[in-house]
Design an enzyme around this catalytic site. Structure first.
Site, mmCIF file in Angstrom:
data_model
loop_
_atom_site.group_PDB
_atom_site.id
_atom_site.type_symbol
_atom_site.label_atom_id
_atom_site.label_comp_id
_atom_site.label_asym_id
_atom_site.label_seq_id
_atom_site.Cartn_x
_atom_site.Cartn_y
_atom_site.Cartn_z
ATOM 1 N N LYS A 53 0.750 -1.453 -0.067
ATOM 2 C CA LYS A 53 -0.088 -0.003 0.120
ATOM 3 C C LYS A 53 0.881 1.409 -0.041
ATOM 4 C CE LYS A 53 -3.799 -2.321 2.141
ATOM 5 N NZ LYS A 53 -4.684 -2.776 3.460
ATOM 6 N N GLN A 97 -4.712 -1.406 9.614
ATOM 7 C CA GLN A 97 -4.312 -2.832 8.919
ATOM 8 C C GLN A 97 -5.072 -3.642 9.778
ATOM 9 O OE1 GLN A 97 -3.287 -3.461 5.791
ATOM 10 N NE2 GLN A 97 -4.322 -5.488 6.309
ATOM 11 N N ASP A 120 -10.716 3.028 3.808
ATOM 12 C CA ASP A 120 -11.105 1.687 3.800
ATOM 13 C C ASP A 120 -12.800 1.535 3.915
ATOM 14 O OD1 ASP A 120 -9.289 -0.075 3.739
ATOM 15 O OD2 ASP A 120 -8.599 -0.305 5.598
#
Ligand code: NDP
Length: 291
Positions: A53, A97, A120
């Site tokens: 990422k 994460q 997200d």
């Protein structure tokens, strides 16, 4: 029948080029898009995802900030960093994460991220907005799948869609996006009684199970579009160590009309949609201050 391959790498490269142009234009206006990524613990797969990422951000001209915490960090420390990042106007996207270590209340952490920076799309408010078909940050993997379906002109309105998997990050939002697009959606999971009965009816079949080569050709309707979300590393046999999806590509591609490969399918699109959400957030922030 030999299925048409839906090439996630090619589509991701094209969309990332457009994102890089938008990021450059924003930077020229004095607002460089910026994504903050928090990684807790030492899970090797999570470390790889975070590295990918951050590297993708760099390539697209998006600034990235990375914060690493040990496995036994207190939730309060992570929450304090989230509060700081929420308040920082130069940060446009925040990502924690997953999975988090067991001492964490995952839902509480996700809800501590500002809704406006939740790139997200996991905050309960963004999930609620998606379920009401209102504008929201869409979760990256199912959003990437929608872009892949669009790229090959799959007609969604009226189609029978079957999603295998009901997780918060893939299965459920995938089902909502397909529903919003007019498909008739069935969600299957480990308690589904006759899985193949459902999958054989699907014009669009999305597999998000986490089991290697789980969906075989005899479970696929001839001509169906098969989307393989799974990322599994084979543990034994001649292909040990290799990545494979939740779909048995060899048999399914003989029956399907179109299919995504693993690797090179949904995976690259997931990160692409994260970059897109970050640029969208930065654009909103720039407009809010008249830039
Ligand atoms: P989860 O483990 O959270 O969910 C798996 C789902 O599959 C659950 O809903 C489970 O049902 C269902 N399931 C398990 N066994 C069966 C079975 N025998 N029959 C029917 N359904 C079953 O996984 P995720 O949703 O997080 O991820 C799914 C896959 O996608 C994984 O391989 C993961 O690595 C991959 N992934 C890929 C991404 C990408 O970028 N390409 C991003 C995110 C994930 P139940 O709810 O009843 O337990």
């Amino acid at each position: 029948m030999t299925a048409r391959i839906i090439d996630g790498n090619a589509l991701a490269a094209r969309v990332r080029g457009e994102i890089a142009d938008r990021a450059a234009a924003l930077s020229a206006r004095g607002v460089q898009p910026c994504l903050a990524v928090l990684l807790v613990g030492v899970d090797p797969a999570s470390a790889v995802y975070v590295r990918n990422k951050v590297a993708a951000c760099e390539k697209a001209g998006i600034r990235s900030l990375r914060f690493d915490y040990p496995q036994d960090v207190a939730q309060a420390d992570v929450m304090a960093k989230l509060a700081e990042l929420n308040a920082d106007p130069s940060v446009h996207g925040i990502l924690v994460q997953l999975p988090l270590p067991p001492q964490f209340d995952e839902a509480a952490v996700l809800e501590a991220i500002s809704v406006a920076k939740d790139v997200d799309g996991f905050h309960a408010e963004n999930v609620g907005r998606l379920s009401q078909n209102q504008e929201a940050f869409l979760p990256c993997t199912p959003h990437g799948v929608m872009k892949m379906l669009e790229s090959v002109d799959v007609k969604l309105a009226g189609a029978e869609a079957v999603v295998i998997g009901r997780s918060n990050i893939v299965g459920k939002p995938m089902a909502m996006l397909l529903t919003n697009a007019g498909a008739t959606v069935t969600v299957c999971h480990s308690r589904t009684r006759d899985l193949a009965f459902h999958t054989r009816r699907a014009d669009i079949l999305v597999a998000a199970v986490g089991k290697p080569r789980f969906v075989t050709g005899d479970m696929v309707k001839p001509g169906a579009v098969v989307i393989d979300v799974g990322i599994n590393r084979l543990q034994n046999g001649p292909d040990e160590g290799k990545l494979c999806g939740d779909v048995d590509f060899a048999s399914a591609s003989e029956v399907a009309g179109a299919i995504t490969p693993v690797p090179g399918g949904v995976g690259p699109m997931t990160i692409t949609m994260l970059l897109e959400n970050t640029v969208i957030s930065a654009d909103r922030a720039a407009r809010a201050v008249g830039k």
